[in-house]
Design an enzyme around this catalytic site. Structure first.
Site, short mmCIF file in Angstrom:
data_model
loop_
_atom_site.label_atom_id
_atom_site.label_comp_id
_atom_site.label_asym_id
_atom_site.label_seq_id
_atom_site.Cartn_x
_atom_site.Cartn_y
_atom_site.Cartn_z
N ASP A 67 0.87 -1.10 0.18
CA ASP A 67 -0.07 -0.14 -0.02
C ASP A 67 0.74 1.32 -0.05
O ASP A 67 0.21 2.39 -0.20
CB ASP A 67 -1.09 0.16 1.15
N HIS A 141 8.23 -1.12 13.09
CA HIS A 141 7.04 -1.88 12.21
C HIS A 141 7.46 -3.23 11.85
O HIS A 141 8.67 -3.73 12.06
CB HIS A 141 6.99 -0.94 10.87
N HIS A 270 -2.98 7.88 7.21
CA HIS A 270 -2.93 6.46 7.11
C HIS A 270 -3.98 5.93 8.15
O HIS A 270 -3.65 5.14 8.95
CB HIS A 270 -1.46 6.12 7.35
ZN LIG Z 1 0.64 0.97 5.34
#
Ligand SMILES: [Zn+2]
Length: 309
Positions: A67, A141, A270
């Site tokens: 994405d 992340h 986001h």
């Molecule tokens: Zn993302």
């Protein structure tokens, strides 16, 4: 200096929000536009703006999830058809070069301009040119994800012509030297120091962009006293556990960072597609309780980054 949000949805596109991309328009400063992430259909979103692809000279990629990168091959290809286009640099994690080159090779796409790749490997300065610096640090992340801090150089103060009037400095190189803060000697032997005739310096602006991450210490270093902080807010305050499990942030974590870093303004992006209508309003409310100068960005929203002072 202006921000234009091209996509503000996390994960998959929704009817109201496309996936991640943000344009930092430096048209007055450099006559260029820098892109942060390039989700699928970013070039379609750009068709709805006044952005010309050939003005995009740098693309910063936070991480390699689809994405955030699936829009690259199409956008890079279309950019080839915009006349005499200059080179472009892509800054991103290991693998982004391979992704782009493989997509272009297999689709037999010819690109008419040079693309340079800069692989992000460690925290530090990745850009230093023409009055701008960009710093990066690793975030937290599921895969390597990087945040960015764009710093505009301070501008020297203006020459105070009123104060200078009595010395009758002729137009030309002497004025130029004074403007640069240098010392000059006039025809009658008078010595003037430029520094005595300059107004206050103008602080350069700082824009920080934080895509997918959990709350982590490196964000605060990147966002310290930024004029603008763009921060992911995949979830609202009630979903702290989900945010942690999926390596994302809540709107309140973003707001806490904005407050701790004393930034000028916080833009949330986001955002999960389910936060529409009252749920979106609630998300903004939760963040504003911690950091009042918060805006939930929508696709195609534009914001000027004001000059300080
Ligand atoms: Zn993302």
């Amino acid at each position: 200096m202006e921000l234009e949000f091209l996509g503000t949805c996390s994960g998959q596109p929704s009817k109201l929000r496309n996936v991640s991309s943000l344009a930092l328009k430096l048209l007055d400063e450099l006559n260029e536009i820098w892109l942060f992430d390039c989700g699928e259909a970013t070039q379609h979103q750009i068709l709805r703006t006044n952005i010309r692809l050939r003005k995009i000279t740098k693309i910063f990629i936070s991480h390699n999830h689809g994405d955030h990168i699936f829009g690259l091959p199409g956008l890079l290809s279309t950019r080839s058809f915009q006349g005499d286009v200059g080179p472009l640099t892509i800054y991103g994690p290991a693998g982004i070069e391979q992704f782009v080159k493989t997509s272009l090779r297999i689709s037999k796409t010819k690109i008419s301009y040079p693309i340079k790749f800069v692989t992000l490997e460690e925290a530090g300065k990745i850009v230093s040119e023409r009055g701008f610096e960009v710093y990066t640090e690793k975030l937290d992340h599921r895969i390597d994800s990087w945040g960015f801090r764009v710093v505009e150089a301070d501008k020297a103060g203006e020459l105070l012509m009123d104060k200078l009037a009595e010395f009758k400095v002729p137009n030309g190189p002497l004025l130029g030297k004074l403007k640069r803060g240098e010392q000059v000697e006039l025809a009658d032997g008078t010595v003037l120091n430029g520094k005595d005739f300059l107004g206050p310096a103008k602080k350069g602006r700082v824009v920080t962009v934080i895509y997918d991450t959990r709350s982590t210490a490196s964000i605060r270093r990147l966002a310290d006293h930024a004029d603008v902080l763009v921060h992911e807010a995949t979830f609202d305050a009630s979903e702290g556990k989900l945010a942690r499990d999926y390596y994302h942030s809540t709107c309140t974590q973003a707001a806490e960072t904005a407050a701790a870093c004393q930034v000028g303004h916080l833009y949330l992006t986001h955002v999960s597609a389910r936060y529409v209508g009252p749920l979106a309003s609630q998300m903004v409310k939760q963040a504003r309780e911690i950091f009042p100068a918060t805006t939930l960005a929508r696709d195609l929203d534009s914001f000027i980054v004001p000059m300080k002072g």
